[in-house]
Design a protein around this motif. Structure first.
Motif, short mmCIF file in Angstrom:
data_model
loop_
_atom_site.label_atom_id
_atom_site.label_comp_id
_atom_site.label_asym_id
_atom_site.label_seq_id
_atom_site.Cartn_x
_atom_site.Cartn_y
_atom_site.Cartn_z
N GLN A 34 44.11 7.80 -11.93
CA GLN A 34 42.88 7.14 -12.35
C GLN A 34 43.08 5.64 -12.50
OE1 GLN A 34 39.93 8.68 -12.55
NE2 GLN A 34 40.95 10.52 -11.83
N GLN A 35 44.35 5.19 -12.57
CA GLN A 35 44.63 3.77 -12.74
C GLN A 35 44.62 3.02 -11.42
OE1 GLN A 35 48.32 3.61 -14.87
NE2 GLN A 35 47.39 4.11 -16.83
N SER A 36 44.34 3.70 -10.33
CA SER A 36 44.35 3.05 -9.03
C SER A 36 42.96 3.03 -8.43
CB SER A 36 45.32 3.79 -8.08
OG SER A 36 45.27 3.23 -6.78
N PRO A 37 42.22 1.94 -8.65
CA PRO A 37 40.90 1.85 -8.03
C PRO A 37 40.97 1.85 -6.51
CG PRO A 37 41.56 -0.25 -9.00
CD PRO A 37 42.56 0.75 -9.47
N GLN A 38 42.13 1.41 -5.98
CA GLN A 38 42.29 1.42 -4.52
C GLN A 38 42.18 2.85 -3.98
OE1 GLN A 38 44.49 -0.23 -6.54
NE2 GLN A 38 43.80 -2.31 -6.09
N ALA A 39 42.77 3.80 -4.73
CA ALA A 39 42.72 5.18 -4.29
C ALA A 39 41.29 5.70 -4.31
CB ALA A 39 43.61 6.04 -5.18
N THR A 40 40.59 5.41 -5.36
CA THR A 40 39.21 5.87 -5.49
C THR A 40 38.32 5.28 -4.39
OG1 THR A 40 39.48 6.05 -7.88
CG2 THR A 40 37.22 6.01 -7.04
N ASP A 41 38.47 3.99 -4.15
CA ASP A 41 37.64 3.32 -3.15
C ASP A 41 37.93 3.83 -1.74
OD1 ASP A 41 36.55 1.86 -5.19
OD2 ASP A 41 37.71 0.04 -4.79
N LEU A 42 39.21 4.03 -1.44
CA LEU A 42 39.57 4.48 -0.09
C LEU A 42 39.09 5.91 0.14
CD1 LEU A 42 40.89 4.08 2.62
CD2 LEU A 42 43.11 4.63 1.59
N LEU A 43 39.27 6.77 -0.83
CA LEU A 43 38.80 8.14 -0.68
C LEU A 43 37.30 8.19 -0.46
CD1 LEU A 43 39.50 11.12 -0.65
CD2 LEU A 43 39.24 11.16 -3.14
N SER A 44 36.58 7.36 -1.18
CA SER A 44 35.12 7.30 -1.01
C SER A 44 34.75 6.83 0.39
CB SER A 44 34.51 6.37 -2.06
OG SER A 44 33.13 6.22 -1.85
N ALA A 45 35.47 5.81 0.90
CA ALA A 45 35.20 5.29 2.25
C ALA A 45 35.49 6.32 3.32
CB ALA A 45 36.01 4.02 2.49
#
Length: 445
Positions: free
Chosen positions: A3-14
């Protein structure tokens, strides 16, 4: 997921929304079909390659890979879903980068990861937060973690937090019309939980079935296991062929009968040697890596010795047949090799045993030519540069040759005409018998 990695969240969404830009490095037998599959799934794809001739072909809508028809290539290009470039600075535009570059062996049969390392260095030059980098090239267990990760982390970015690493081995089979990239189950793995989610999401969006495994080392081992299995079993039937030939037994008849057993047996077939990028090479990646653990791989190495020796066995059989049936020495004979490709109905000559056959015949003093409807000229190769430029000859003068060696059983060959016109046929693929053609001038090898 972290949860501390916004990069992971953004990439998964893309990835899930198919907004992610995809880059495929290496537009060969693996990369171009992958790029088309990803584009047809709805992503925008940029292909990267150092070969300008590939760019010229793509711009003209001409595919150089049989698995990618011209109309498919043109459709994805014209729709704006696929473009190709030699400008690796554009890797910065990509959210997901798939690496499909060669992993050959050195002359000492050790892994040559120079293409992977150089590619990672190019990626590192533009690496940014939020990118996923996936290796598809076949390699030994540990490559993703031990080779790729350190190069990319020299940028100061951290794998698993800033960018993500994965491995998903290619499973292409040139000439196989029953399967295509999208229908072949895809083994997927990531370096850590977040990367695993990214790799699964990406490939899950472009192929019908994904097979997640626990980590990149396991995924790397899966591909090696598949090809070691084939190499060892092919070596077994190659050895059986030699043994049964001495006993006056036809190994092809034996296999045909054995495969009628509905359990406990899987047919493999002998040949003039191993070809293709995978089976002759990949087992040695595992052999090399196993030395680090002080663990010998005697079974694999013995299989490699047997398969490597097959071209010489074919040449010896040819020499015996020429002497016995025509009363002629190999050194005074004209020999035509039918098929330069490593398998039938494809133009792929990587590691083709036909190249080794040509070399051995030339060393023995024979006058050698070849015919292959898929390969008009011998291209530059790593090990057979002296054969480069030789051109495929026509089949209208078979009688001018003392012997024809069927090294690749292309379906387009007129086998009856070959049997009728050639003074001697050495058949390494059982092509004649499979078509019901028999003659005193046909020798199996």
């Amino acid at each position: 997921m972290n949860q501390q990695s916004p990069q992971a969240t953004d990439l998964l969404s893309a990835i899930e929304d198919k907004r992610a830009m995809i880059g495929v490095i290496g537009l060969g037998y693996v990369g171009l079909p992958l790029a088309m599959t990803v584009a047809r799934a709805g992503f925008k794809v940029t292909g990267f390659d150092i070969d300008p001739s590939k760019m010229t072909a793509i711009e003209a809508g001409k595919s150089y890979i049989e698995a990618v028809p011209d109309d498919v290539l043109s459709a994805e290009r014209d729709a704006g879903r696929f473009a190709a470039t030699t400008d690796f600075a554009r890797l910065a535009e990509c959210d997901v980068i798939a690496i499909c570059v060669p992993t050959p062996l050195t002359r000492h049969r050790e892994p040559d990861l120079s293409y992977v390392a150089k590619t990672c260095e190019q990626i590192a030059g533009t690496l940014r937060k939020g990118q996923l980098v996936v290796l598809e090239s076949t390699t030994y267990p540990g490559t993703t973690e031990e080779v790729m990760k350190p190069i990319l982390e020299k940028t100061g970015l951290v794998a698993g937090e800033d960018f993500f690493l994965g491995y998903s081995p290619e499973r292409e089979d040139p000439g196989n019309r029953d399967f295509q990239t999208s229908t072949i189950p895809k083994v997927v793995a990531g370096d850590g939980e977040a990367a695993s989610a990214m790799v699964s999401a990406f490939y899950g969006a472009v192929v019908e079935t994904i097979v997640p495994v626990s980590g990149t080392r396991t995924a790397e081992a899966v591909k090696l296991t598949e090809n070691v299995f084939r190499a060892v079993n092919i070596a077994l039937v190659n050895e059986l062929k030699i043994v049964y030939e001495r006993m006056g037994i036809d190994v092809w008849e034996v296999i045909a009968a054995a495969k009628t057993k509905p359990f406990g047996y899987m047919p493999f077939y002998p040949g003039p040697g191993l070809g293709g990028h995978c089976i002759p090479i990949d087992p040695f990646y595992l052999t090399w890596k196993s030395r680090e653990y002080d663990q010998p791989t005697r079974f694999i190495e013995l299989a490699g010795e047997i398969n490597t020796a097959m071209p010489r066995y074919v040449v010896d059989r040819l020499a015996e047949a020429l002497d016995r049936m025509l009363g002629k020495a190999l050194s005074r004979s004209r020999v035509l090799i039918l098929g330069l490709a490593y398998k039938k109905n494809v133009p792929d000559i990587r590691e083709s045993p036909s190249l080794r056959l040509m070399e051995l015949l030339l060393e023995r003093g024979a006058d050698v030519a070849y015919h292959d409807p898929y390969v008009s000229e011998v291209p530059r190769t790593r090990e057979y540069g002296h054969l480069m430029g030789r051109k495929s000859v026509a089949l209208d003068q078979l009688g001018d040759f003392d012997a024809v060696v069927i090294a690749t059983d292309h379906d387009s060959f007129d086998y009856q005409a070959i049997a009728d016109d050639a003074p001697l046929v050495v058949d390494t693929r059982n092509a004649m018998a499979n078509r019901g053609i028999t003659s005193q001038t046909i020798v199996k090898a």
